[in-house]
Structure formats: structure tokens, C-alpha cells
Enzyme design. Structure first.
Site, mmCIF file in Angstrom:
data_model
loop_
_atom_site.group_PDB
_atom_site.id
_atom_site.type_symbol
_atom_site.label_atom_id
_atom_site.label_comp_id
_atom_site.label_asym_id
_atom_site.label_seq_id
_atom_site.Cartn_x
_atom_site.Cartn_y
_atom_site.Cartn_z
ATOM 1 N N SER A 1 17.499 -41.372 41.950
ATOM 2 C CA SER A 1 17.614 -41.576 40.412
ATOM 3 C C SER A 1 16.816 -42.641 39.989
ATOM 4 O O SER A 1 16.510 -43.276 40.753
ATOM 5 C CB SER A 1 19.313 -42.085 40.425
ATOM 6 O OG SER A 1 20.054 -41.388 40.714
ATOM 7 N N HIS A 9 26.980 -42.990 38.236
ATOM 8 C CA HIS A 9 27.286 -42.602 39.912
ATOM 9 C C HIS A 9 28.461 -43.702 40.677
ATOM 10 O O HIS A 9 29.162 -43.231 41.337
ATOM 11 C CB HIS A 9 25.883 -42.913 40.618
ATOM 12 C CG HIS A 9 24.968 -41.742 40.195
ATOM 13 N ND1 HIS A 9 25.243 -40.372 40.513
ATOM 14 C CD2 HIS A 9 23.953 -41.707 39.641
ATOM 15 C CE1 HIS A 9 24.265 -39.612 39.975
ATOM 16 N NE2 HIS A 9 23.404 -40.507 39.299
#
Lengths: 451, 451, 451, 451
Positions: free
Chosen positions: B301, B377
Site C-alpha cells: 500500500s 487497513h
């Protein structure tokens, strides 16, 4: 739009549904445990962890016995409600400001907690179907336990949203439909019983038969409602030739009429969520496209309740019916009156007019026809087209409707206008032949009832 | 459960969708005409005739220009609201009785009329998608016209119900997916641009790539959100080898890790309706089933916003960063600093610890991490596992995140616990290596900021 | 490879098939007219115009009565043969040159004209299925009219090519399979009759049952052959518990054995085209993939013909069986001998060894086992594993096989080797228990027959 | 007939196909090893064990280099042939008896062993496609190595049977077709190059475009042949407006003509197996059903070879063309002659008549038109309808056909008759305008050539 791709989308839904119900095989739990599970669902934040909790609550519910379910429903009604204090405060804030945000907060305060609970239970695989079955359980208790109506209102509110017509899918049912779905038709057929697989096959597989059902993606292969159609030459008067095992099928292309002869709701838990009107109209569209030569779209419908009403009129002070008629009606007491053609014909001359009166003049408290089938079709914009004597000579047909069958006619171009007049003025659209019958009814009715 | 049968159910939905948009090809209408159409929709009784009216309103809307749309939104907000007087009366009745029925009536009184309007517009073929696009239009105005927030709240409320996770369908996307859907992936990919069909093919068709999307039955072949996965040996540190046209694919069976390297929302109109967490978890389940040997589920990410934050710290009074660090960071001003391996390595020694600090210690007003990707997340229950220096050396990657890429690790058994601790205490789960980095950050931070 | 796309390909085939048979509804034609139509098909140039002609010929055939069909078969045999003169000339040319071209011409000259005719009839929609049914008609005549064998050879030659295993498709059959296919299973089940839909459902829908069939794309939804499988713990000895309506299903995951208990050919017209061996082996592969814990793949098979053989031995000079045995066997004359457990047990002690002898030692003219079921499974590479006393106590089972049932065991790793030894040396692979039984048979057999 | 069920049947075929080709990734083998594998396939008994052997042989083949393939083809031709001695004996037996059985044995004796080999190779998963590719390899060698023609004849014989039109499936191709298939269209388009995905989309996705392909179940998602159709008002004269990126699409319902503007064979290995005629006729049927208002079915076809022919006439003694014409044709030497409208118009006046002469009068050795495209459409029963000047002004169009494009007209009712006259007498059906052109050609031709 791509169809073949989309067709695969359903797989996961249905597989998940199967999983859920396997899970519920587990050992039974108590009413309290389910309540605790529901609390946890609400306390979780609605994200992924909720799914496991919701699944636990639903499978717990499925293992409850009847009494525990009742207790659960009461708990949901009483303890998962809205908070009066919070409502009052929210109203005061709103009243002071009349602001949109305050209104929104008031709105949220008014919503019983159980609505959010139901939404979260729906997160889980197969949740939608489980909730429909839960409401089915609830509905059986409603008459005895009117206090549960508040809970039912929440189900109805959410189902109205989830089963919005935009989410329904029309599907033709035929002999190539999976057996797992066909057996549900046998189970759910409400109007003219399907005796067995051979009977089903006759109804589905003939060239001059059609069957359609609405499905909802989230409850997979469970039909919501289905309708059976016979393609005929001319409007059919009688149901027996249609159901007859040995009927001579005609080519669909030769038919000029489509007769809807059975509409069955399949999910008791969806009572009050209306599909039937959409179903008929969409099936008319489908048939027009497949068979452009069709000119009549008509039902062959029973008159349930007519006999009960008539019997009431015969007894209750007898101030409605003329003596001559009452005399005549005593013949209904004879066994097999309908097989004596002379007696039957004479009775028909009296009863058909009465039925026309009953269907158009006898109203309920809302000023709408007392007969529910009539209300349904007239409300959809159909016309009361013909009343057929000895249209259903089955035991059930004779018992409920004295053997009468009715054709309601759907004229696509008139539907909206008919519906409009019916829903604003309660106007019942009739064919001239029905109006004629109604006129003839006058002589059987005592003065005040002649209309 | 039967899949092949259900797969056909979609056809009507999608065909109807196509029809609607053809209809809107007609001549443009005015804002007033659409308002009138909306009124009619509400005045109709919600039955079949509503569909035609709703369809007219929606296609009318589609033909409005930007200014007319704005006016319509204001009209919906102001004139299709709730009636204050009715609310007051309903509250008084409720306050007097505290009855369930009175509560229900209050609830109904509070609900702005436009909610019922939106529900009825959804009756129509393709209505759901049309409403999603309508909200897309609305969202672009929200910042400038905060008064429209009330209208947006109604959209959000209904969409939350309609796009309940129970109605979503996960679908693998690959090179055999219809082109009409694939081109949408090209259009919607938000993280690492898909340049053209060849690039798309490389990402989908290699043995070590997977792609999944959520779909909703009622909006047919429009994906809601999709995720791209690389199957790797070991956790990947850098994005370029994954996107590289000439990467050597490995057999899926040889991989031990699944790396989520791109999650893209496709429908702006569904902002705030959360899918991403469900998507990742369901994809983990799918992958575990297909490839039982996988042991790591991890993201690769970006850290969008890190550079902006760092630049702010460098300027704003410079009370956060030690001078030595500030000195070092001036090297970022050099063109192509990242290609000078010595300079880059030295910078990395300073910047990685800072990033660990940024991701775990720098919080927003709610006390959650400032970084949105981290919030997503960590909120899903992942662990902040590794911070990779020069993990994304694209221009965009260097500009937004100084080239850093982060691995968030999803350990299936820890997800619920991590999520719990994060959502109750704001606790950020970190690997020991990240904790280590964070410790090293202290020497670059001025006293007060050492944590 | 893309599946969902390909799945649609079948539609046209099946729709065309339906068309063809509608066409044949027409008025009956004569044998001569069909012959003329066949001539025209051959005279056309095999291009598009042929299709209409072929279609005419096939629908003409379908309307012939039995006698006309017989005449047509004779005409095809006699008048659509090869030309002897042309063959002789072609051979002479070939003999002179030994050239490839000359060989090809000889080959063509030898091919009976009717082969090309059949190929062209196959051009038409539904042609393949029509030809399979035509051969079905032919096969019923073959015993009485051996002259038609030449025509049958042409069918067999072409079917061998068209029904090449590479074109067959394995498909699982379950309760979600369309009713139109399921009813064919009821019709075709040859081994253990399926009584009705409820019986079918029990066999298909239980967790511990599987059913698979081979299909051919060109004959649509007509199964070619199917096999029924029970998932069991341990090898099953008896068929009744498997067929029993009230059997307690186990979870598929708990089974360690897959028992093939019924293999039925569906298309008489494909006699001699072998599928069964491919079917069993592919089903073993499917099951291994779905349920990796399975360790035994076994049949539960009847011994048709055993009683007939035994009765013959008892009568014909009685030189095979020892007197003691013959004495014992007289008990078989008692009604319900099998329900008297003592008698039954004693008989079993004698008959099981005899069955082991019968299955392994009694051979036909080719030196292969006389018993056809044994030939089939042993030829496929299975092992004769166990002989079960009173394994089938149905009337049919007692009548044909004295109630014996046999387990043939398919050990995937041994299949090729077993098959090899069987097909080269006629070697019958047996378990030690069967070898043991065979040894015990010696004492019941007169000297010369002890092997 | 049930479609949704059948649609699933393909899955196993295609999955097996994928497996085969994965297997062939293995290490290369030698020509001798493949020959040995082929021997083993023939020696096995054609049952299940053959499949493994066949698979080994095919994957071995795939790993051979070009030279080894050549050697293998020679071995197959020479060593897997028929046995002359056995043929002679079989002929003698047949000659003596003229019996059907003897004929059958002779027939078998004549069949080269490699036919049975190919049939057995086809048993394997993906075998059909592998054999098509093998023949593709073979065809490239045929011109240089005419001895291999015997092997090719065996391929052609079997493919004729396997790719019988009864096994082919017509499928519409559009923008919703899987990308994996669409990319094959880009690759295979032979007539008017598809430049990229955008170009493809324009050709498939416009309302006034259609594309259809034939598929064969056993080779899955590989199209065999496809045709592109433009729906137009009036017969189109020029190809550029059809291919033009910015063409204004019309509604399909407004079109009166369907123009076939590109037919491309996809599988070189199926050369000589005719599909094109069936394809066009079936597409005409499909279009008539979808769009009943269509009245013209026409091609827009090139005249490849016309320029070569014309150039030959101009050089070779120049005894065909009149001097005036020759003079005129020198203008073709000018660059961009076609953009000078005056020059172009004058040239057209001369060249169109010549083209009419060329297409109808200039014949090959079989007495059929020299031009292959004309042979194809006229042989299918089309009429030579119009010759369009500057119908294709692309570089390729000018180079091959001087920019001419031809409309061949398919009149459904005339197809059979036209085909008949063409195939018996070589009669070329022409419109009056073409006949007119042909007459005008006389004045450009020297006396003997005037017809």
C-alpha cells in the site's frame, strides 16, 4: 449489457445461503442466548466482525422452539425499541431549530433499535431468507399477540425496501427448470392444487401453457410468487378443461388469448409486500413480445367467499333476497345439484346475477369490493368481464364459489385509466354483459338493495 | 442451491437497464418538469402506474444540465422534506401515550418525503444505477452547498439498506471476463494506472495474478469495487516488479503470499457505503480455498499524504524535527535523488523511522491515524507489518509518499482481535520491525514528540 | 479457457434440434419418398442446399411405419452400397502403382455410398440424435435380418468417430438438474429401478450420493450413460441399505469409500460405442478432487446370469458339482429360503465359493470371463475384491444372482497394470479373500473342474 | 430443450484443454520418441490407457522443432500407411464373394493406419485442437513436399467428419464477449485489419454492427470463422465509411440492408473444410429473425487479383485490350490518381466494365470464375449485383483491386436456384446493371474477346 457474465454472479449468494443453514444444524440454544447474540450484533460496529455475530444469532434463532421464539419476539418488541427520552430530547432540539440535521437526529431517535438489528442480521449469508422465515413465524402469532405488531411493522418497512420491485427478476418456469425449484411450485400452488410431478409436467410442458415467477437475488432459488397461464382460443369459461390431464394442446401461435388461471404467493413471510400487480403486467409484456398475435389477457379466477356471503344473506333476517330466490336456492342443498343440468341451469339464471351484484356492489369498510380477488384485479386496472356458471365444478370450487369462475380482463391501454378511477372513486369497470347481469339481479333483491 | 438456474435471473434486470437509458435519449426537459414528475410519482399509489412515472422522472433528470440539476437538488431538499407541524403533532401523541403505533407514526412523520420518492424511483428498470449516478452529481456539489447534506443523508440511508453486504456478489475478474466490464477496470483503477489493454492483460492473465470485484444484482455489470492481487514468494517490498511488463510469472501453487496491491472504488455515488473490508476478507477466504498453501495475506500500500505532512513539519516552525534530520532532508530537493544509491540509502535510514512515527503516532481529531490508508487497513484488523523504502519509484509514488510502500498484514486469526483493540482503544497493531523503526524515530524528533 | 461464454454455445444446437422434430409432425410419407430424398441428398453437392434436403429425408424417415423402415434399411444396404466395378478398377490402379493417390481412390471406392449419406444427414439440425434413433430401430431388426449388418457397420464406424471420447462431456446430475433430464434418468435406469420422483430425489439429493453422466454436445440434453455413486464408510456389502428410503445419510466428508452401484446406458442406438470405462475413471478423478479423503473406489455390482449357469450345472449330467453340494442347493427351491437365517447362512457357505469359481474360472469362447459385468470391470483394470452373500435380496436380485453382490475395486495406481495383464493374458486380478473362496470351491467341484 | 443446463457442459472440455497444454511445457523430446509414442497409442487397445499415451504423443509433438516435425510427417506418411499385401488379399476375398463383410474388411485394409492413430490422438483432452494445429504445420510444408499429401488427405477426411456442420455452433460476438475471444478476432481478421481494441470496439459495439462466429464444442473458445456485418440504409458502395472511426451509427431498426463486409477463416489447419457458406446463410436467418424489416442481404467484397490480371493483359502481347483503353490505363501510373476526381471518374468509366468482364467471363481451368471471392459467393447462390468504383481507397484496396468493391446479393428465395445453375452450368447470375457493364466492356476488348 452482458448477460452471461452476470449470470454467474449468483453463485456465491446461493452457496453462502447453503452454508448458513448447515451451520444451524448445531445444538439448540436458549432464548436468552439469542438475545445476547443480538445485543452483540448491535454493539459491534457493523463491520466484518458483525457477520460472524449475525450468523450466530440467526442460527441460534433457527434452533429455538415455538415458545422460545415467542419470548424472543416479545423481547425484540419491548427491549430493542426506541428510547423515549432520546426521542423527546431530539424533538426539542428539532423544534427549537427546525434544522435538517436535528430532523435527521430525531428520525434516528425514533427508529426502533431492532431495525438496525435486522439490517445487520441481513449482512450474513442467507440472512435475507432467514429473516423472511422469521417474519413468517411472527405472522402466525400476530392475531393472538397484537402487541407484536410493532415488530412486524419493522419487518414490513425493511422488506418494502429490500424487495423493491427494482430488485425482482421475472423468470419463466418450464419443464427444464431445475427440479429443486419445481418441487416448490407443487408445494406453493394455492389455487388449483398440483397433485404430483405428472400433473406439474402437464401444466408446464404443454405448448399452450406458460408459467412465470418473480425471484429475488438474495434469496436465491426460492420463488416469491408465480402465475400459471393457459394459451387459448377465445376466453376460457371453465377451469376443468384447462387442468384436465387429457386436454388437447394447441400451438401457442394459434392462441388469441392468454388466461391467467393461478397466482400463488410463495413466501408467507412477505405478506403485504406487493408483487402480484407487477407480475401480471410484466407477464403481459413478455407474452406480447413472444406471441404478438395475442389479443386478450384475461384471468380465470375464483370467487372465494361468495358462498359464505350468500349463506349469510339467506339466514340473517333474509331481508336482502326475494322469496322466490330463497326458494330456488334451497336446491343447493341437494347432493350433486350441479350434475342435474336442468336444475343447474335454473340455478345459474339466479346465481350469476347475484354474483355480479356481489362483486360490484357489496363493499368493505373502505368502500372497496368485499371480495379480495376482485379487489386485487380491479385495483390492478382490470375490468370485470364475465361471470361463468359452473366454471369450477371441483369440490373446492363448489364449496367456496358455487362453481362460479370470473374473467377479469386486462386491456393494456385501459389499465392505467381503470386503475385511476378505481383508486380515486372506487369505480368498478364492468363489461356490458356484467352490467346486464347486475340489472337482472334487481328482481331477486329486496327494494333497498336494488342499486 | 442451484446455480445455473439462478444465473439466468440477471438478464431481465440488465435488459431493463438498457431500455431506461435509451429512453432518456429524448429531448431535454426543464427542472420544473422533473419536479412535477416527482410530485406525480409521490401522488400515485406506489403500484404499477408508478413505474412509468418514475421512469419519466429519471430520464427527465438525465437530460438536465448542471444548473438545473442544482436547482432540482435544492427543491428536493426544501420542498420534499418532512412537515414540521405533522412531526409536532405526532410527537405530542407519542409523548402522551408512549405507544408503539404512535411511535411508528412519529417515525413516518419524521421521514422526509424524498425518501419515499427515492424508493419509488427505484421501482423502475435501472433505477438503482440511475440513483447512484444522481448521488454522484450531488456529491460534487456538497462542499460548495452544504445545505444539500440533508438530501445526501437520505441517499446514504437508503443505499446503506440496498447495498447491504448480503446483496453483494463477489466475482473473479480475468481475461475471460467480457470486454465491457474490463474496460471499466481500466477506467476505475485508482491506485496504479492501467495504461491500456495490453497492460490490463498482463495484470489479469498471468498465472500469479488475481482480481476480484463486488457486484450488485440491480446495477448489473457495473463493478462496485475491485482488488488486484499478486501471488508471490515472500512478502513483496516494491510495486514496480509487480507492474513490470516483463515480470516472470510463477505458478500460483508456488506462491506463499497473496499481496493486495490495488483496491479501487468504482461508484463515486456510493461513497461512505463500506465494501472494502468485506471485499478483502472474502477474497482471503477465496484464496485460501483455491490455494491452501498460502500463508501470508498482505497489502502493498502507498502512504498518500506522507510527503505533504513531512513538508509541513519541515516548515512549520520546525519544532518537530531535529536539525540533523532537516539537514538530511534537503537532499530530497535534488533531482533524481532516488537513483543515487548512496544518497537514497542514507535518506531511507532517516525517512523510514519517520514514516513509522507518522503512521502510528500522528492522529486525527478522532484519535485515529491521520493516514487514510492506515485507518482503513488497521480498522479492518490488519497489522502494520513493514515499511519499504523505495517501494514505489514512480513519479506519483515519489511525489505522494517519497517512494515508501507499506505492507499491512492480514492474519485471519488475529483480525477480530486487532479490529477490537483498534476500534475500542485506537490501538495500532505493529510488527516488531515497525516498533523498532518507531523507536529509532525518536532521535530525529524533538523532545516533546518522542513517544 | 472461458467457460461462461462457451456455455452459451449449446443454445443453437438444441433449438435447432427442437425445430427438426416439430417439422416431422407433418403427414406421413412412403418408403419410396424417403429413398428419393436420400438420393437427392447424395446428388446435391454437400453444401447448404443439402441441409434442407437432409432435413426432409430425416423427417420423412420419422414418419415411416415399422414395415416401411425395414424396407428402407434393405434399400440402404443394397442400393447405397459400393460399386464393385469401381472397386476393381481402383484396386488395379493401386496394384499397378502402389501410389498414395491410388490408395486414396481405392479407399473411397470401397466406402459404401451410405456412409456419405449418413454424413450428410448429420448436417441437419438435430441430425445426430435422429441418426442415433435410426440405428436404434436398425438394431432391433439385426437378429432377424442379419443382412442388415453391413448397414449397421457404417453406423458404428461413423458413431465411433463422432462420439469419440474427446467430444464427450461429464456432468454431475443432482436435484438442481432440469426436470427434463431427470425424467430421462428414471426412464433409463437399468440396474436398480427408480420408482418415482421421490425415489429419484432420495438417490440424488442426499449428501452421500452422487450421480454423473456423459453428454454429447450435438445431442443436447440426452444423457449417453450415467453412473450412481454412494459415499460410504467402509465398502458396502448390500444394496438394500443404499436404496432404502429411510437410510441415514452421512456427510460426504466422513466417507472413505465411493461405491458405484448403478451404471446405465441411455442410448440403445449407441450400442458398441464404449463410454463406461471412461466414465468410471473420470468420475474417480472428479471424486478424488472433491473429496480427497476417499481411499476406496469400488462397485457394488450384480452377477446376472449366475443362477442360470448354476441351474445348468445342476441339470446337465451333473458332472461338475459334488453330490453334497447338489443336495444343499435343493434348499433354493424353498420359498423365502433367504429369510431363514440358518438355511441362508449354510447356503452362503456353499454358494459364495461357487460364485468365485464362476467369476474367475468360467470363460467364454474368447477365454474371457463368461459374466459380462465381470468382463467390463476387469477389462477396465478393476480387481475382483469381494463377493457378498445376500447383497441384493430383491426379487430380481435373488432371481438373477441368488442375492449375491460383488465389489470390484478400482485402485487408481493399479488400473493400467491390471488392464494390461487382463487384456494380454486374460489374467483376473483377485483379492486374497476371493482367492480363498475359490480354493474352497474345489471341494464342491468334481475332480476335473478343480483348478 | 434445456439451454442453461447444457451451457455448463463445456467446462470440462475447456479445462482439459488447458491441462494438456500445460503438460507440454516439459522438456523437448526427439522425433523418434514421438514416433514410439504413436506406435504405443496404436498398440494399446483404444481404451482408457490410450488416453495417457495419446496425451504423451501430442505433447511430445508440440515440443519438436521444425525439422523434427518434418521428419515425423514423413514417418507418418511412409510407416503408418496401409499394408499392400493385406489390401491385395482383402480385394481377392471381396472379388471372389462380393460379400458385405469382405467389403468391410477391404475397406479397413485400405485405410492407412494413421487414420486410426489420429482418431486415438483425438481421445485426449484438447486433442482436437492439437490436431488442427498439427495440420497447420503440415500445410506449410505441402507445397515443398508434395509426398505429404497422403497424410493431409487423412487429416481432411477426419476433419470433414468431426467438423460436420451439425456440430458447429453459431454465436454472436459483441463487446460483452470475453476479451480472450475478442483478441482472437483482432489476430484473425483477414480482410480489413482491426488496428487495436478501440477499433474493435467501434466495429462490435455500434448499434448498426453485428459479428457472428462458428465455434466447435471440442476446441472451445477458438472461433473457426467469423463474419462482420454492417446494417445500412441502402446497399453500401464504399468500405471506408463503414470502417470510419467517426461514422454516425443508425438504429438497427432503421436499416433495410445487412452488408457482410468481412469474412475471416481463423484456423489455417481447417483449410478445405467448408464453413463460409453455412455461416452466411445462418446469419441471414438470424438477422431476419432479429430485424424482420431487413430486405437486402449483400456483401461488400474486394476483387483481389484484378489488378494482377489487368496488368498481365496490359503486357502480354496486349492482344486483349483496345489501344484507347491501354492509353487510358497509363494514368494508373500517376501517384494519387484516385484523388483527382476527373481522372478517377474517367478511369472508372473504363475499369468498371472491365471488372464486370473479369468477374463473369474470365474463367479457370474448371470453367469457373478465376476470381476466388466471386467463386465463393456465386457458388453459394449469390448474384453479382453491383461493381462500385473507388469502393476501397485504402492502399491495399487500390493495390489489389484498383479500389473496386463488389456487392454480391443473397436473395433468400433465389439462393438454391442460383446455386443450382452455377454448379451445373457455371452460370453466373448478374443484375441488369452488371450485364450492362459487361456489354460496355466490349468496346474496350479486341474482337475475339468480345463475348
Amino acid at each position: 449489457m452482458n448477460i452471461s457474465f452476470l449470470q454467474e454472479l449468483f453463485s456465491s449468494i446461493t452457496q453462502r445461503d447453503a452454508l448458513l443453514w448447515r451451520r444451524s444444524d448445531g445444538k439448540p440454544v436458549s432464548h436468552e442466548q439469542v438475545v445476547d447474540a443480538c445485543r452483540l450484533v448491535l454493539e459491534s460496529d457493523g463491520e466484518a466482525s458483525s457477520i460472524a455475530l449475525a450468523s450466530r444469532a440467526l442460527s441460534g434463532y433457527a434452533s429455538l422452539d415455538d415458545e422460545q421464539k415467542t419470548r424472543l419476539f416479545y423481547t425484540l418488541t419491548d427491549d430493542f425499541a426506541a428510547d423515549p427520552e432520546r426521542i423527546d430530547q431530539a424533538w426539542q432540539a428539532y423544534h427549537a431549530t427546525r434544522g435538517n440535521l436535528e430532523l435527521q437526529l430525531l428520525c434516528e431517535a425514533c427508529e426502533p433499535e431492532r431495525q438496525e438489528l435486522l439490517r445487520r442480521l441481513n449482512l450474513t449469508a442467507g440472512g435475507t431468507h432467514a429473516l423472511v422465515r422469521m417474519r413468517e413465524d411472527l405472522l402466525t402469532r400476530l392475531r393472538e399477540m397484537p402487541e407484536l405488531a410493532a415488530l412486524d411493522a419493522d419487518f414490513a418497512h425493511l422488506f418494502g425496501s429490500w424487495f423493491n420491485r427494482g430488485f425482482l427478476v421475472l423468470k419463466r418456469i418450464d419443464w427444464n427448470t431445475p427440479a429443486a425449484i419445481l418441487e416448490k411450485l407443487i408445494r406453493y400452488e394455492a389455487v388449483h392444487e398440483i397433485r404430483d410431478w405428472n400433473d406439474l409436467r402437464r401444466r408446464l410442458d404443454a405448448r399452450d401453457r406458460r408459467c412465470y415467477a418473480f425471484f429475488h437475488p438474495a434469496i436465491g432459488d426460492e420463488p416469491l410468487i408465480f402465475v400459471e397461464v393457459a394459451l387459448t382460443r377465445g376466453l376460457p369459461e371453465r377451469i376443468q378443461p384447462i387442468l384436465d390431464a387429457s386436454h388437447q394442446a394447441i400451438d401457442a401461435e394459434e392462441a388469441d388469448s392468454a388466461a391467467f388461471f393461478g397466482i400463488s404467493n410463495c413466501q408467507t413471510g412477505l405478506r403485504g409486500i406487493s408483487f402480484g400487480n407487477f407480475l401480471i403486467k410484466q407477464v403481459v409484456l413478455e407474452l406480447q413480445q413472444e406471441l404478438p398475435q395475442l389479443v386478450n389477457f384475461v384471468t380465470l379466477s375464483p370467487i372465494p367467499g361468495f358462498r359464505v356471503w350468500l349463506d349469510q344473506q339467506r339466514q340473517r333476517d333474509q331481508n336482502l333476497l326475494e322469496d322466490e330466490l330463497l326458494q330456488r336456492l334451497t336446491e343447493l342443498g341437494r347432493a350433486d345439484w350441479h350434475t342435474d343440468s336442468e336444475v343447474a341451469a335454473a340455478l345459474g339464471e339466479h346465481i350469476r346475477p347475484l354474483a355480479a351484484h356481489y362483486l360490484t356492489r357489496v363493499r368493505n369498510e373502505q368502500g372497496l369490493p368485499l371480495n379480495a380477488v376482485a379487489r386485487f384485479h380491479l385495483g390492478n386496472g382490470a375490468e370485470l368481464h364475465r361471470i361463468n356458471w359452473l366454471g369450477d365444478t371441483s369440490a373446492k370450487g363448489l364449496a367456496n364459489g358455487l362453481g362460479l369462475m370470473v374473467n377479469y380482463l386486462y386491456v393494456p391501454d385501459d389499465i392505467e385509466r381503470n386503475h385511476e378511477r378505481y383508486s380515486t372513486d372506487g369505480k368498478v369497470m364492468c363489461s356490458s354483459s356484467v352490467r346486464d347481469l347486475r340489472r337482472r339481479a334487481r328482481k331477486f333483491l329486496k327494494g333497498d338493495h336494488r342499486t
